[in-house]
Motif scaffolding. Sequence first.
Motif, PDB file in Angstrom:
ATOM      1  N   GLU A  62      21.562  62.866  29.253  1.00 44.61           N
ATOM      2  CA  GLU A  62      21.385  63.135  30.684  1.00 44.61           C
ATOM      3  C   GLU A  62      20.412  62.178  31.363  1.00 44.61           C
ATOM      4  N   SER A  63      19.754  61.300  30.597  1.00 44.76           N
ATOM      5  CA  SER A  63      18.816  60.366  31.230  1.00 44.76           C
ATOM      6  C   SER A  63      18.761  59.052  30.452  1.00 44.76           C
ATOM      7  N   ASN A  64      17.734  58.869  29.613  1.00 42.90           N
ATOM      8  CA  ASN A  64      17.618  57.653  28.814  1.00 42.90           C
ATOM      9  C   ASN A  64      16.917  57.973  27.498  1.00 42.90           C
ATOM     10  N   PHE A  65      16.850  56.980  26.615  1.00 44.64           N
ATOM     11  CA  PHE A  65      16.292  57.227  25.286  1.00 44.64           C
ATOM     12  C   PHE A  65      14.812  57.633  25.333  1.00 44.64           C
ATOM     13  N   GLU A  66      14.087  57.143  26.324  1.00 41.32           N
ATOM     14  CA  GLU A  66      12.657  57.479  26.367  1.00 41.32           C
ATOM     15  C   GLU A  66      12.434  58.979  26.509  1.00 41.32           C
ATOM     16  N   ASN A  67      13.286  59.644  27.238  1.00 45.45           N
ATOM     17  CA  ASN A  67      13.113  61.078  27.447  1.00 45.45           C
ATOM     18  C   ASN A  67      13.518  61.914  26.239  1.00 45.45           C
ATOM     19  N   TYR A  68      14.079  61.261  25.220  1.00 42.00           N
ATOM     20  CA  TYR A  68      14.494  61.984  24.018  1.00 42.00           C
ATOM     21  C   TYR A  68      13.798  61.481  22.743  1.00 42.00           C
ATOM     22  N   CYS A  69      13.180  60.310  22.804  1.00 44.27           N
ATOM     23  CA  CYS A  69      12.605  59.698  21.599  1.00 44.27           C
ATOM     24  C   CYS A  69      11.118  59.386  21.747  1.00 44.27           C
ATOM     25  N   SER A  70      10.425  60.159  22.553  1.00 46.57           N
ATOM     26  CA  SER A  70       8.990  59.963  22.750  1.00 46.57           C
ATOM     27  C   SER A  70       8.336  61.307  22.994  1.00 46.57           C
ATOM     28  N   GLY A  71       7.061  61.291  23.313  1.00 46.30           N
ATOM     29  CA  GLY A  71       6.361  62.527  23.625  1.00 46.30           C
ATOM     30  C   GLY A  71       6.952  63.254  24.813  1.00 46.30           C
ATOM     31  N   LYS A  72       7.669  62.522  25.654  1.00 47.13           N
ATOM     32  CA  LYS A  72       8.288  63.153  26.823  1.00 47.13           C
ATOM     33  C   LYS A  72       9.323  64.206  26.414  1.00 47.13           C
ATOM     34  N   LYS A  82      20.187  62.124   8.800  1.00 42.16           N
ATOM     35  CA  LYS A  82      21.489  62.779   8.973  1.00 42.16           C
ATOM     36  C   LYS A  82      22.255  62.135  10.118  1.00 42.16           C
ATOM     37  N   SER A  83      21.559  61.867  11.204  1.00 39.68           N
ATOM     38  CA  SER A  83      22.177  61.185  12.333  1.00 39.68           C
ATOM     39  C   SER A  83      22.600  59.773  11.952  1.00 39.68           C
ATOM     40  N   LEU A  84      21.734  59.062  11.222  1.00 41.33           N
ATOM     41  CA  LEU A  84      22.032  57.697  10.800  1.00 41.33           C
ATOM     42  C   LEU A  84      23.237  57.626   9.862  1.00 41.33           C
ATOM     43  N   SER A  85      23.491  58.704   9.137  1.00 38.48           N
ATOM     44  CA  SER A  85      24.568  58.697   8.137  1.00 38.48           C
ATOM     45  C   SER A  85      25.944  58.494   8.753  1.00 38.48           C
ATOM     46  N   HIS A  94      17.184  63.774  15.344  1.00 36.95           N
ATOM     47  CA  HIS A  94      18.573  63.445  15.669  1.00 36.95           C
ATOM     48  C   HIS A  94      18.636  62.365  16.746  1.00 36.95           C
ATOM     49  N   HIS A  95      17.859  62.550  17.815  1.00 32.50           N
ATOM     50  CA  HIS A  95      17.873  61.583  18.909  1.00 32.50           C
ATOM     51  C   HIS A  95      17.361  60.214  18.452  1.00 32.50           C
ATOM     52  N   LEU A  96      16.325  60.210  17.630  1.00 34.00           N
ATOM     53  CA  LEU A  96      15.793  58.942  17.135  1.00 34.00           C
ATOM     54  C   LEU A  96      16.829  58.244  16.247  1.00 34.00           C
ATOM     55  N   GLY A  97      17.550  59.001  15.458  1.00 33.04           N
ATOM     56  CA  GLY A  97      18.617  58.429  14.649  1.00 33.04           C
ATOM     57  C   GLY A  97      19.693  57.788  15.502  1.00 33.04           C
ATOM     58  N   PRO A 128       7.466  63.319   8.331  1.00 37.17           N
ATOM     59  CA  PRO A 128       8.097  64.271   7.412  1.00 37.17           C
ATOM     60  C   PRO A 128       8.843  65.397   8.115  1.00 37.17           C
ATOM     61  N   LEU A 129       8.473  65.678   9.356  1.00 34.13           N
ATOM     62  CA  LEU A 129       9.101  66.775  10.100  1.00 34.13           C
ATOM     63  C   LEU A 129      10.435  66.383  10.728  1.00 34.13           C
ATOM     64  N   PHE A 130      10.640  65.088  10.967  1.00 38.67           N
ATOM     65  CA  PHE A 130      11.909  64.674  11.598  1.00 38.67           C
ATOM     66  C   PHE A 130      12.735  63.729  10.736  1.00 38.67           C
ATOM     67  N   LYS A 131      12.223  63.372   9.563  1.00 39.11           N
ATOM     68  CA  LYS A 131      12.891  62.400   8.697  1.00 39.11           C
ATOM     69  C   LYS A 131      14.304  62.831   8.318  1.00 39.11           C
ATOM     70  N   GLU A 132      14.472  64.058   7.859  1.00 35.12           N
ATOM     71  CA  GLU A 132      15.775  64.511   7.380  1.00 35.12           C
ATOM     72  C   GLU A 132      16.823  64.480   8.483  1.00 35.12           C
ATOM     73  N   ALA A 133      16.473  64.974   9.670  1.00 40.85           N
ATOM     74  CA  ALA A 133      17.411  64.977  10.793  1.00 40.85           C
ATOM     75  C   ALA A 133      17.739  63.557  11.239  1.00 40.85           C
ATOM     76  N   MET A 134      16.758  62.686  11.193  1.00 44.22           N
ATOM     77  CA  MET A 134      16.968  61.278  11.565  1.00 44.22           C
ATOM     78  C   MET A 134      17.986  60.623  10.637  1.00 44.22           C
TER      79      MET A 134
END
Length: 286
Positions: free
Chosen positions: A164-174, A244-247, A207-210, A236-242
């Motif tokens: 709905e916007s851009n990567f910054e709004n999903y892959c940062s503190g935002k 999974k997305s990359l796969s 997921h979004h970072l992946g 360690p908290l987002f590694k597995e989901a990342m």
Amino acid sequence: MEKAILGLDIGGTSIKGGVLINGHLEDIRTIPTPAKETQEFILETIAIFIESYLHHDISGIGIGIPGLVDVENGIVLGLANIPAFQHVELAKFLKARIGKPVFINNDANCFALGVHKFGVGKNYKNLVGITLGTGVGGGIVINGHLYSGVNSAAGEWCSAPYLESNFENYCSGKFFHYQYDTKPKTLAKKALAGDPEALKAFDEFGHHLGELMKHILYALAPEAIVLGGSIRKTYPLFKEAMYKSLSTFGYPTVLENLKILLSELDETAIHGAVALVDFEQETVNS
């Protein structure tokens, strides 16, 4: 004699400096950024800060800024958090005032060069650095050389359209602020304690970072992606989901050869600015 290079990280809230002497970063200091003052006042503040380091026999000055830069001419084109700092001939001003070579680039580009020169990326000729903090930044090293693009804008995936916007709004503190109305550090504590909503937040972030990494892989297929910024500490908290997305990336052999690394540098921004001086001087002398 010692080889001393001064690195500065100029941000909206603080200006941080440090000197690389014989491979070691020393004399690290921080002052507040007078972000609401005039351009002249800000320039004077930066100059006085630099002058306080000159007893180190500085050979060059590198500066990273969170904005676009005319790299060749050392002109800061704009900083969102410093209203008066628009189209500032910073290198020209400092060279006249200090009498030392000055090199300026986007801070994410400096980060990528810094981890390549001094950090976990030193064994890779082709890498991408991603800073995960208040925003998301990207820098590119190709065949051992920093690729800045026009006005240091290469690697600006933050503004690339996503959902709905851009990567910054999903892959940062935002992401955590907008979606969960809290800070990543606060959510990380809850996630480590087993809080379901906090764990879900980091799964979504991963997921979004992946997805961002897949865009990078399709465009550049680097040997390594190095993560920096404060949010990397929650890896360690987002590694597995990342992963999974990359796969689902379309070229498995590219993915098999990819290394995802965490920057171990304590003062990444300053290391990056220092690396910029080394890089530019090598380019001039080659």
